[in-house]
Design an enzyme around this catalytic site. Sequence first.
Site, PDB file in Angstrom:
ATOM      1  N   HIS A 305     -11.840  58.481 -62.912  1.00  0.00           N
ATOM      2  CA  HIS A 305     -11.955  59.832 -62.335  1.00  0.00           C
ATOM      3  C   HIS A 305     -10.609  60.247 -61.771  1.00  0.00           C
ATOM      4  O   HIS A 305      -9.873  59.424 -61.249  1.00  0.00           O
ATOM      5  CB  HIS A 305     -13.004  59.835 -61.203  1.00  0.00           C
ATOM      6  CG  HIS A 305     -13.509  61.184 -60.856  1.00  0.00           C
ATOM      7  ND1 HIS A 305     -12.844  62.017 -59.993  1.00  0.00           N
ATOM      8  CD2 HIS A 305     -14.593  61.877 -61.283  1.00  0.00           C
ATOM      9  CE1 HIS A 305     -13.523  63.151 -59.874  1.00  0.00           C
ATOM     10  NE2 HIS A 305     -14.572  63.101 -60.646  1.00  0.00           N
ATOM     11  N   ASP A 363     -21.195  60.339 -64.763  1.00  0.00           N
ATOM     12  CA  ASP A 363     -21.678  60.442 -66.148  1.00  0.00           C
ATOM     13  C   ASP A 363     -22.125  59.112 -66.724  1.00  0.00           C
ATOM     14  O   ASP A 363     -22.688  59.068 -67.814  1.00  0.00           O
ATOM     15  CB  ASP A 363     -20.567  61.037 -67.026  1.00  0.00           C
ATOM     16  CG  ASP A 363     -20.286  62.472 -66.623  1.00  0.00           C
ATOM     17  OD1 ASP A 363     -19.146  62.790 -66.270  1.00  0.00           O
ATOM     18  OD2 ASP A 363     -21.253  63.275 -66.614  1.00  0.00           O
TER      19      ASP A 363
HETATM   20  C1  SDX Z   1     -16.438  64.496 -64.603  1.00  0.00           C
HETATM   21  O1  SDX Z   1     -12.913  66.449 -61.783  1.00  0.00           O
HETATM   22  C2  SDX Z   1     -14.175  66.285 -61.476  1.00  0.00           C
HETATM   23  O2  SDX Z   1     -14.588  66.367 -60.346  1.00  0.00           O
HETATM   24  C3  SDX Z   1     -15.067  65.991 -62.678  1.00  0.00           C
HETATM   25  C4  SDX Z   1     -16.500  65.633 -62.374  1.00  0.00           C
HETATM   26  C5  SDX Z   1     -17.248  66.805 -61.759  1.00  0.00           C
HETATM   27  O3  SDX Z   1     -18.279  66.560 -61.100  1.00  0.00           O
HETATM   28  O4  SDX Z   1     -16.863  67.977 -62.036  1.00  0.00           O
HETATM   29  O5  SDX Z   1     -16.568  64.532 -61.497  1.00  0.00           O
HETATM   30  C6  SDX Z   1     -17.254  65.283 -63.654  1.00  0.00           C
HETATM   31  O6  SDX Z   1     -15.826  65.077 -65.442  1.00  0.00           O
HETATM   32  C7  SDX Z   1     -16.336  63.000 -64.435  1.00  0.00           C
HETATM   33  C8  SDX Z   1     -15.289  62.334 -65.410  1.00  0.00           C
HETATM   34  C9  SDX Z   1     -15.969  62.204 -66.754  1.00  0.00           C
HETATM   35  N1  SDX Z   1     -15.026  61.759 -67.795  1.00  0.00           N
HETATM   36  C10 SDX Z   1     -15.103  60.543 -68.325  1.00  0.00           C
HETATM   37  O7  SDX Z   1     -15.897  59.677 -67.950  1.00  0.00           O
HETATM   38  C11 SDX Z   1     -14.153  60.311 -69.503  1.00  0.00           C
HETATM   39  C12 SDX Z   1     -13.490  58.931 -69.357  1.00  0.00           C
HETATM   40  N2  SDX Z   1     -12.568  58.971 -68.234  1.00  0.00           N
HETATM   41  C13 SDX Z   1     -11.175  59.221 -68.523  1.00  0.00           C
HETATM   42  O8  SDX Z   1     -10.895  59.960 -69.659  1.00  0.00           O
HETATM   43  C14 SDX Z   1     -10.348  59.522 -67.277  1.00  0.00           C
HETATM   44  O9  SDX Z   1     -10.711  58.598 -66.328  1.00  0.00           O
HETATM   45  C15 SDX Z   1     -10.383  60.913 -66.678  1.00  0.00           C
HETATM   46  C16 SDX Z   1     -10.044  61.969 -67.668  1.00  0.00           C
HETATM   47  C17 SDX Z   1     -11.759  61.192 -66.116  1.00  0.00           C
HETATM   48  C18 SDX Z   1      -9.389  60.966 -65.532  1.00  0.00           C
HETATM   49  O10 SDX Z   1      -8.190  60.610 -66.054  1.00  0.00           O
HETATM   50  P1  SDX Z   1      -6.792  60.991 -65.324  1.00  0.00           P
HETATM   51  O11 SDX Z   1      -7.014  61.233 -63.877  1.00  0.00           O
HETATM   52  O12 SDX Z   1      -6.094  62.049 -66.106  1.00  0.00           O
HETATM   53  O13 SDX Z   1      -6.006  59.624 -65.375  1.00  0.00           O
HETATM   54  P2  SDX Z   1      -5.360  59.019 -66.664  1.00  0.00           P
HETATM   55  O14 SDX Z   1      -6.067  59.470 -67.909  1.00  0.00           O
HETATM   56  O15 SDX Z   1      -3.898  59.254 -66.563  1.00  0.00           O
HETATM   57  O16 SDX Z   1      -5.730  57.473 -66.459  1.00  0.00           O
HETATM   58  C19 SDX Z   1      -4.958  56.670 -65.600  1.00  0.00           C
HETATM   59  C20 SDX Z   1      -4.870  55.310 -66.339  1.00  0.00           C
HETATM   60  C21 SDX Z   1      -4.356  55.464 -67.779  1.00  0.00           C
HETATM   61  O17 SDX Z   1      -3.707  54.245 -68.125  1.00  0.00           O
HETATM   62  P3  SDX Z   1      -2.079  54.180 -67.999  1.00  0.00           P
HETATM   63  O18 SDX Z   1      -1.517  55.375 -68.747  1.00  0.00           O
HETATM   64  O19 SDX Z   1      -1.798  54.230 -66.513  1.00  0.00           O
HETATM   65  O20 SDX Z   1      -1.725  52.854 -68.640  1.00  0.00           O
HETATM   66  O21 SDX Z   1      -6.199  54.760 -66.461  1.00  0.00           O
HETATM   67  C22 SDX Z   1      -6.551  54.652 -67.840  1.00  0.00           C
HETATM   68  C23 SDX Z   1      -5.608  55.554 -68.611  1.00  0.00           C
HETATM   69  O22 SDX Z   1      -5.403  55.064 -69.925  1.00  0.00           O
HETATM   70  N3  SDX Z   1      -7.941  55.106 -67.947  1.00  0.00           N
HETATM   71  C24 SDX Z   1      -8.891  54.513 -68.659  1.00  0.00           C
HETATM   72  C25 SDX Z   1     -10.054  55.273 -68.441  1.00  0.00           C
HETATM   73  N4  SDX Z   1      -9.785  56.286 -67.625  1.00  0.00           N
HETATM   74  C26 SDX Z   1      -8.467  56.193 -67.326  1.00  0.00           C
HETATM   75  N5  SDX Z   1      -8.870  53.417 -69.453  1.00  0.00           N
HETATM   76  C27 SDX Z   1     -10.054  53.085 -70.035  1.00  0.00           C
HETATM   77  N6  SDX Z   1     -11.224  53.771 -69.867  1.00  0.00           N
HETATM   78  C28 SDX Z   1     -11.255  54.857 -69.073  1.00  0.00           C
HETATM   79  N7  SDX Z   1     -12.405  55.542 -68.919  1.00  0.00           N
END
Ligand code: SDX
Length: 428
Positions: A305, A363
């Site tokens: 998140h 989720d």
């Molecule tokens: C919702 O914003 C809100 O409030 C949203 C929400 C709401 O109520 O409105 O809470 C609802 O949208 C919840 C989130 C749902 N999405 C997912 O579950 C999709 C999977 N999650 C990721 O795609 C990710 O965690 C995000 C998009 C949710 C957040 O990502 P960020 O903040 O942009 O961070 P990032 O992608 O830069 O990740 C940081 C690191 C990265 O690795 P590095 O580049 O540092 O090596 O963490 C890794 C990412 O690769 N990472 C994951 C991961 N999520 C982040 N690795 C594996 N699996 C994951 N799910």
Amino acid sequence: MPDKCTLHIGDKKFDLPIRKGTVGPNVIDITELYKNTGYFTFDPGFTSTASCKSDICFIDGDKGILLYRGYPIEQLADKSNFIETAYLLIKGELPNRQQFQEFSGAIKNHTMVHEQIRSFYNGFRRGAHPMAIMLSVVGALSAFYADSANVNDANEREISQRRMIAKVPTLAAMAYKYSIGQPFVYPDNELDYIENFLNMCFSVPAFKYKINQTISHALEKIFILHADHEQNASTSTVRLSASSAVNPFASISSGFSSLWGPLHGGANEAALKMLKTIGNVKNIPEFIKRAKDPKDNFRLMGFGHRVYKSYDPRAKIMQKACHEVLEVSGKKNDDLLKIALELEKIALNDDYFVSKKLYPNIDFYSGITLNAMGFPTEMFAVLFAVARTVGWIAHWGEMYSDPENKLNRPRQLYIGKDKRDFIDISKR
Ligand code: SDX
């Protein structure tokens, strides 16, 4: 706590005011920065940017705290109901009995939609994703309710807020019925909001749907959990589109568009599909390995998140609701739940996820729960959006009451070509 900070650019110094919040990070006010320095700030993804001031919702991502108008989400999920929570998010205070009766009565009076809207659905293939239908028909409301589209009129804004809360579940149930080839079910105002929605989804002319109280209470809780979440992507989309003073239906339709994405509200659908793809707990290590591989774009859907760097408080409540629904649905040994619980256990003990502070979000368990309720995967984002309509419309209303509100028009760091002359095609 200083009330300003100083920016040094070359031999020049610029004081920037610091504005304090009730709780959470304070902000450096840069509204005059460009005018005084000729510089923009740069923050793609808005990871360090407060786009507005708001008193609707507060999140502490490190402590896993979520407050709606100061009330902890755990207490609202346990003690409130969705319409009362909607009133709280919009008005700022919990309603007394008389206020609740007036508000819930007004919502009931707007649950039907214009009969002509039914014909919009026939333009879609039966297999169309219900979110494609929703973002179309919600926007189309602007063609039917021009009498409450003046965003500068507080009375019209209130009518639109109530219309949106009342009509979106009806449109969502119609999208579901259309996708399964069953006739639309009209709202039944003898039922409360959640029961009415379940009835419109699951009742058929030949068989009156019998409300199951456990399912109805679980869905009420799920809707409360999904109602609002500060300046998330879809709420920010609604605020940005509404800043042009477009009618409310078009703005809320833009919220549906943004929420549909798998990184946001589409994650519940993606998470369930991921659990089905994993298929068996013995396959989990392979998928954990893929999620950690920077070369593999696979992500654990429902994990991680932007704000929560600890366990999403909603996920804990969601998991409990999940067990209740599976129990009453006779699916307590659901294979998908077994995979989800094992996946969570392994991930939360794996250094990659711990070091990056990746925890289950709302989720992760919602898909299993909604699946057990009988909703198809494609309806999960629709249900999320039905609940989030309340948050969107609360922020929409707050915007217009904010004297600092203006057209949202970000700038950029331009890295393209400098000025150059046109070259005729004969010379290219
Ligand atoms: C919702 O914003 C809100 O409030 C949203 C929400 C709401 O109520 O409105 O809470 C609802 O949208 C919840 C989130 C749902 N999405 C997912 O579950 C999709 C999977 N999650 C990721 O795609 C990710 O965690 C995000 C998009 C949710 C957040 O990502 P960020 O903040 O942009 O961070 P990032 O992608 O830069 O990740 C940081 C690191 C990265 O690795 P590095 O580049 O540092 O090596 O963490 C890794 C990412 O690769 N990472 C994951 C991961 N999520 C982040 N690795 C594996 N699996 C994951 N799910």
